[in-house]
Design an enzyme around this catalytic site. Structure first.
Site, short mmCIF file in Angstrom:
data_model
loop_
_atom_site.label_atom_id
_atom_site.label_comp_id
_atom_site.label_asym_id
_atom_site.label_seq_id
_atom_site.Cartn_x
_atom_site.Cartn_y
_atom_site.Cartn_z
N ARG A 8 0.83 -1.21 0.00
CA ARG A 8 0.00 0.00 0.00
C ARG A 8 0.87 1.25 0.00
O ARG A 8 0.52 2.26 -0.64
CB ARG A 8 -0.91 -0.01 1.23
CG ARG A 8 -1.76 1.25 1.45
CD ARG A 8 -2.76 1.50 0.37
NE ARG A 8 -3.54 0.34 0.02
CZ ARG A 8 -4.50 0.33 -0.90
NH1 ARG A 8 -4.79 1.43 -1.57
NH2 ARG A 8 -5.15 -0.79 -1.18
N HIS A 16 -5.25 -3.93 4.25
CA HIS A 16 -5.16 -2.75 3.39
C HIS A 16 -3.71 -2.31 3.23
O HIS A 16 -3.28 -1.95 2.14
CB HIS A 16 -6.00 -1.60 3.97
CG HIS A 16 -6.24 -0.51 2.99
ND1 HIS A 16 -5.58 0.70 3.03
CD2 HIS A 16 -7.08 -0.44 1.92
CE1 HIS A 16 -6.00 1.47 2.05
NE2 HIS A 16 -6.91 0.81 1.34
N CYS A 17 -2.94 -2.40 4.32
CA CYS A 17 -1.52 -2.03 4.25
C CYS A 17 -0.74 -2.92 3.29
O CYS A 17 0.23 -2.48 2.67
CB CYS A 17 -0.89 -2.14 5.63
SG CYS A 17 -1.65 -1.16 6.92
N LEU A 18 -1.15 -4.17 3.17
CA LEU A 18 -0.43 -5.14 2.34
C LEU A 18 -0.71 -4.99 0.85
O LEU A 18 0.06 -5.51 0.03
CB LEU A 18 -0.80 -6.56 2.77
CG LEU A 18 -0.25 -7.04 4.12
CD1 LEU A 18 -0.97 -8.31 4.54
CD2 LEU A 18 1.25 -7.27 4.05
#
Length: 349
Positions: free
Chosen positions: A100, A340-342
């Site tokens: 992300r 979401h960060c990934l």
């Protein structure tokens, strides 16, 4: 790409996450940057479940650090029963797994039917986790892989720090984007101009801070997320003695004062925080707001606690056009991020 006008002036913009995707981009973990080698086997089942859920509705492109990592990924995917026809494994060297933030911002221009990659600079959240030299090159590597032009604004920006409604509005936090460890030479107005010019938006809305334990200095994707063009889900802490209580109440207060471009107030749907998670004495940034909107499903991190089902029920009411599924992120969030960060979406045009 050398351009005389900004992406916005050329008609490009960053679409909302629910816009149809061609693919989702990930960077496969291969170092101890976020998970030790002892912990990686514990997080991999949930990571593979995440890949499988995305692959049901779109391609999954996984940056493979080298050929050895590429073969390792294939073995894991086959073992998890994932259709390899839905997977692309380009050889792109990486330092860490948070795509992300180091992945490309891909803009679309519906009139010209073109896409454009924004090559923001990346410094691992203010230089906290060197080395980050490979991750900083990922947007250009992906632009070459996709055969797309790219533009380089020349400042630091992370995908998790910005949230879009697809209709000209961008949400972010002062704690992150105004932090002196990102772009100390820029003031708020100058940062807003970069955001408007290179993301193709018309207005920037600011909240104050992020949750305790978030080492990114307050990314918006742990606190406030658009679920449609005029509705956000906003994380709240019900326990008044929790360190997050006042921070999140202040965010709610600020959200209530905001107006969209059409003059409307935001519809605010409150989403609870999970029970606090710790790694030894370190508070982990566990949040239901770190969900990912894929073509096939909204994939929500869960944390083995009582609020899991409540959060899934609230998000199911927000997303009536696709299923909402929970995947246990307890081991993943040990690395200080979640789904979401990934991930970083690649929009269709």
């Amino acid at each position: 790409m050398s351009i005389s006008s900004t992406p916005k002036e050329q008609g490009f913009f960053f679409p909302a996450e629910w816009h149809p995707h061609r693919a989702t981009w990930l960077s496969f973990p291969h170092t101890e940057a976020s998970w030790t080698y002892e912990r990686q086997p514990k997080m991999l089942p949930a990571y593979l479940e995440f890949i499988k859920a995305i692959s049901e509705g779109e391609k999954v492109c996984i940056n493979a650090h080298n050929e050895t990592v590429q073969q390792t990924i294939k073995l894991h995917l086959l073992g998890a029963g994932i259709d390899l026809n839905q997977i692309e494994l380009p050889l792109h060297a990486t330092n860490d797994s948070w795509c992300r933030d180091h992945g490309p911002g891909i803009l679309i221009n519906p009139e010209t039917q073109k896409r454009l990659v924004v090559n923001w600079g990346y410094n691992a959240w203010g230089g906290k986790y060197p080395p980050f030299n490979n991750d900083d090159l990922i947007p250009v590597a992906i632009a070459h892989y996709l055969g797309l032009d790219y533009v380089t604004p020349g400042i630091i920006m992370e995908g998790g720090s910005v949230e879009f409604n697809g209709k000209g509005t961008l949400l972010t936090s002062r704690a992150c984007l105004l932090n002196e460890n990102r772009n100390p030479h820029l003031n708020q107005a100058q940062i807003e101009k970069y955001l408007c010019d290179y993301y193709g938006v018309e207005q920037i809305l600011w909240v104050g801070d992020g949750i305790v334990g978030d080492d990114t200095d307050g990314h918006i994707d742990d606190t406030v997320r658009f679920v449609n063009e005029d509705t956000v889900v906003a994380i709240v802490e019900e326990n008044k003695s929790d360190d997050n209580y006042e921070i999140l109440q202040e965010n709610i207060h600020e959200l209530k004062q905001m107006r969209l471009l059409n003059g409307k107030q935001l519809n605010i749907v409150e989403l609870p925080m999970p029970t606090p998670l710790y790694s030894e004495d370190l508070r982990l940034p566990a949040s239901y707001a770190n969900f990912y909107i894929s073509n096939a499903a909204v994939i929500v991190p869960t944390f083995r606690c009582a609020n899991d089902q409540k959060a899934l029920d609230i998000l199911s009411q927000c997303f009536t056009d696709r299923k909402v599924i929970g995947i246990d992120s307890t081991e993943i969030v040990w690395g200080l991020g979640s789904f979401h960060c990934l991930s970083q979406q690649e929009p269709l045009i």
